[in-house]
Design an enzyme around this catalytic site. Structure first.
Site, PDB file in Angstrom:
ATOM      1  CB  CYS A  58       5.141   5.603   4.292  1.00 23.72           C
ATOM      2  SG  CYS A  58       3.995   6.217   3.055  1.00 23.72           S
ATOM      3  CG  ASN A 103       0.508   3.947   1.658  1.00 21.46           C
ATOM      4  OD1 ASN A 103       0.583   4.237   2.856  1.00 21.46           O
ATOM      5  ND2 ASN A 103       1.520   4.101   0.827  1.00 21.46           N
ATOM      6  CG  HIS A 129       4.139   1.542   5.188  1.00 24.16           C
ATOM      7  ND1 HIS A 129       2.972   2.213   5.462  1.00 24.16           N
ATOM      8  CD2 HIS A 129       4.548   1.970   3.961  1.00 24.16           C
ATOM      9  CE1 HIS A 129       2.692   3.013   4.452  1.00 24.16           C
ATOM     10  NE2 HIS A 129       3.633   2.885   3.529  1.00 24.16           N
TER      11      HIS A 129
HETATM   12  O1  UT7 Z   1       4.356   4.137   0.918  1.00 19.93           O
HETATM   13  C1  UT7 Z   1       5.387   4.873   0.360  1.00 19.93           C
HETATM   14  C2  UT7 Z   1       6.174   4.076  -0.597  1.00 19.93           C
HETATM   15  N1  UT7 Z   1       5.415   3.819  -1.797  1.00 19.93           N
HETATM   16  C3  UT7 Z   1       5.526   2.651  -2.395  1.00 19.93           C
HETATM   17  O2  UT7 Z   1       6.180   1.805  -1.853  1.00 19.93           O
HETATM   18  C4  UT7 Z   1       4.863   2.438  -3.714  1.00 19.93           C
HETATM   19  C5  UT7 Z   1       5.777   1.635  -4.598  1.00 19.93           C
HETATM   20  N2  UT7 Z   1       5.292   1.435  -5.964  1.00 19.93           N
HETATM   21  C6  UT7 Z   1       4.235   0.647  -6.249  1.00 19.93           C
HETATM   22  O3  UT7 Z   1       3.578   0.155  -5.374  1.00 19.93           O
HETATM   23  C7  UT7 Z   1       3.964   0.341  -7.701  1.00 19.93           C
HETATM   24  O4  UT7 Z   1       5.014   0.823  -8.486  1.00 19.93           O
HETATM   25  C8  UT7 Z   1       2.613   0.940  -8.231  1.00 19.93           C
HETATM   26  C9  UT7 Z   1       1.454   0.187  -7.632  1.00 19.93           C
HETATM   27  C10 UT7 Z   1       2.519   2.403  -7.878  1.00 19.93           C
HETATM   28  C11 UT7 Z   1       2.539   0.809  -9.756  1.00 19.93           C
HETATM   29  O5  UT7 Z   1       2.691  -0.555 -10.123  1.00 19.93           O
HETATM   30  P1  UT7 Z   1       3.721  -0.985 -11.278  1.00 19.93           P
HETATM   31  O6  UT7 Z   1       3.560  -2.432 -11.454  1.00 19.93           O
HETATM   32  O7  UT7 Z   1       5.064  -0.476 -10.884  1.00 19.93           O
HETATM   33  O8  UT7 Z   1       3.136  -0.242 -12.543  1.00 19.93           O
HETATM   34  P2  UT7 Z   1       3.807   0.892 -13.464  1.00 19.93           P
HETATM   35  O9  UT7 Z   1       3.892   2.196 -12.734  1.00 19.93           O
HETATM   36  O10 UT7 Z   1       5.075   0.349 -14.073  1.00 19.93           O
HETATM   37  O11 UT7 Z   1       2.723   1.030 -14.598  1.00 19.93           O
HETATM   38  C12 UT7 Z   1       2.392  -0.066 -15.470  1.00 19.93           C
HETATM   39  C13 UT7 Z   1       1.289   0.376 -16.403  1.00 19.93           C
HETATM   40  C14 UT7 Z   1       1.563   1.715 -17.101  1.00 19.93           C
HETATM   41  O12 UT7 Z   1       1.081   1.603 -18.438  1.00 19.93           O
HETATM   42  P3  UT7 Z   1       2.086   1.308 -19.657  1.00 19.93           P
HETATM   43  O13 UT7 Z   1       3.084   2.442 -19.627  1.00 19.93           O
HETATM   44  O14 UT7 Z   1       2.701  -0.023 -19.337  1.00 19.93           O
HETATM   45  O15 UT7 Z   1       1.187   1.318 -20.827  1.00 19.93           O
HETATM   46  C15 UT7 Z   1       0.724   2.695 -16.336  1.00 19.93           C
HETATM   47  O16 UT7 Z   1       0.325   3.811 -17.131  1.00 19.93           O
HETATM   48  O17 UT7 Z   1       0.070   0.558 -15.683  1.00 19.93           O
HETATM   49  C16 UT7 Z   1      -0.491   1.844 -15.983  1.00 19.93           C
HETATM   50  N3  UT7 Z   1      -1.221   2.332 -14.812  1.00 19.93           N
HETATM   51  C17 UT7 Z   1      -2.499   2.018 -14.562  1.00 19.93           C
HETATM   52  N4  UT7 Z   1      -3.404   1.286 -15.252  1.00 19.93           N
HETATM   53  C18 UT7 Z   1      -4.625   1.153 -14.712  1.00 19.93           C
HETATM   54  C19 UT7 Z   1      -0.747   3.099 -13.789  1.00 19.93           C
HETATM   55  N5  UT7 Z   1      -1.722   3.288 -12.889  1.00 19.93           N
HETATM   56  C20 UT7 Z   1      -2.822   2.639 -13.345  1.00 19.93           C
HETATM   57  C21 UT7 Z   1      -4.131   2.464 -12.826  1.00 19.93           C
HETATM   58  N6  UT7 Z   1      -4.991   1.715 -13.552  1.00 19.93           N
HETATM   59  N7  UT7 Z   1      -4.530   3.000 -11.666  1.00 19.93           N
END
Ligand code: UT7
Length: 318
Positions: A114, A275, A245
């Site tokens: 990225c 993204n 980005h």
């Molecule tokens: O460009 C390169 C660099 N990349 C980035 O900068 C990405 C950085 N990370 C992020 O943007 C975020 O971490 C995400 C958007 C990927 C995820 O958001 P988060 O607030 O960190 O969520 P999480 O991974 O901690 O997941 C929270 C919950 C989980 O459920 P439990 O374990 O709390 O029951 C996941 O299983 O959300 C669940 N989950 C979803 N639910 C509905 C994960 N993906 C989804 C989804 N829909 N698509």
């Protein structure tokens, strides 16, 4: 006499097919509400089977050349930032050179995920400052939809496809005031692609420890933007636009808050594009210039963070 790189023109391309959050709701255990609140994404563009990152780059590049009023024959450097090349070789940049009939000049791809566009821009900036070339074509082009596992809701909702291009020209007045790039490979296991199989070469699916990446991205970007301003000799209140980005709107807003920059000063495309990896900054730049929000003489801060981890920034007087 000092020489600087100036932004002469921009171009962009987004594939016709749009995949909305509501479309994804039908095929995955997810919701528009979750995707919107956690990421800021509402839809993404998806490349068609008969398109490639080179065909997308070609359209974006032609528009950038036209807007810059520069002939393809005058280009002295081509860099394509991509982590989704069609082939290991020839490089996407050489394939693009053939399509645009650009005479012999350095042409190569940069793979910095990225942060790829920041890397490409920095290299082109250095070569222009060193008076090695007068005109450079710098492109980010990505087909991220071909790299995601469409069954994995934690990653597939994030990415989209597209290409953005800029033409840089040598000038006596700046231009790019400062640019920097860096990487720290100790974080390679937080965001990576699997090895893949023989057919797909390095085309395994994306794996990401999202929340860990998120925290390190926010921290790294805070330092990065401070350093960028310091290198450019500017205060944050002298900035007109943040052109970041586009990985997650919450990461972008945290960076803007750190700079004490109001949300109206951010060029945001994430809702419509998702993204697009190395293509996200040139696409945002192109959008801000096309809709005339970015005006001549204004100061822009570009920043990126990606797998590696890699990161980079540029401060530009447009
Ligand atoms: O460009 C390169 C660099 N990349 C980035 O900068 C990405 C950085 N990370 C992020 O943007 C975020 O971490 C995400 C958007 C990927 C995820 O958001 P988060 O607030 O960190 O969520 P999480 O991974 O901690 O997941 C929270 C919950 C989980 O459920 P439990 O374990 O709390 O029951 C996941 O299983 O959300 C669940 N989950 C979803 N639910 C509905 C994960 N993906 C989804 C989804 N829909 N698509």
């Amino acid at each position: 006499m000092n020489m600087y790189a100036r932004l002469a023109g921009t171009g962009g391309y987004l594939p016709q097919k749009i995949l909305t959050n509501h479309d994804l709701e039908k095929q995955l255990d997810t919701s528009d509400e979750w995707i919107t609140t956690r990421t800021g994404i509402k839809q993404r563009h998806i490349i068609s089977e008969d398109e490639s990152i080179v065909s997308m780059a070609e359209i974006a590049a032609k528009e950038a050349l036209k807007n810059a009023e520069v002939n393809a024959q005058d280009i002295g450097l081509i860099i394509v930032a991509t982590c989704t090349p069609e082939r290991a070789f020839p490089s996407s940049a050489c394939l693009l050179q053939e399509r645009l009939q650009i005479p012999a000049c350095p042409a190569f791809d940069v793979m910095a995920a990225c942060a790829g566009f920041s890397y490409a821009l920095h290299i082109a900036n250095q070569l222009i400052q060193a008076q090695q070339i007068r005109y450079a074509l710098v492109i980010g082009s990505e087909a991220m939809s071909r790299l995601v596992d469409w069954q994995d809701r934690s990653t597939c909702i994030l990415f989209g496809d597209g290409a953005g291009a800029v033409v840089l020209k040598a000038d006596n007045t700046p231009g790019i005031l400062a640019s920097q790039i860096s990487a720290d490979g100790q974080y390679s296991k937080l965001l990576y692609t699997e090895k893949g199989n023989n057919q797909a070469l390095y085309r395994g699916y994306i794996q990401m420890q999202g929340s860990e990446v998120f925290k390190i991205a926010v921290k790294t970007l805070s330092h990065l933007v401070e350093e960028a301003l310091h290198l450019a000799g500017l205060r944050s209140d002298q900035l007109d636009w943040l052109v970041p980005h586009q990985a997650n709107v919450r990461i972008i807003e945290a960076t803007a808050r750190h700079l004490k920059l109001s949300p109206e000063k951010i060029i945001l495309t994430i809702a419509e594009h998702g993204n697009t990896s190395a293509a996200s900054i040139p696409l945002a730049l192109h959008q801000g210039i096309c809709d005339k929000r970015i005006k001549p003489g204004q100061h822009l801060l570009l920043e990126s963070f990606g797998a590696g981890f890699t990161w980079g920034s540029a401060v530009i007087r447009y």
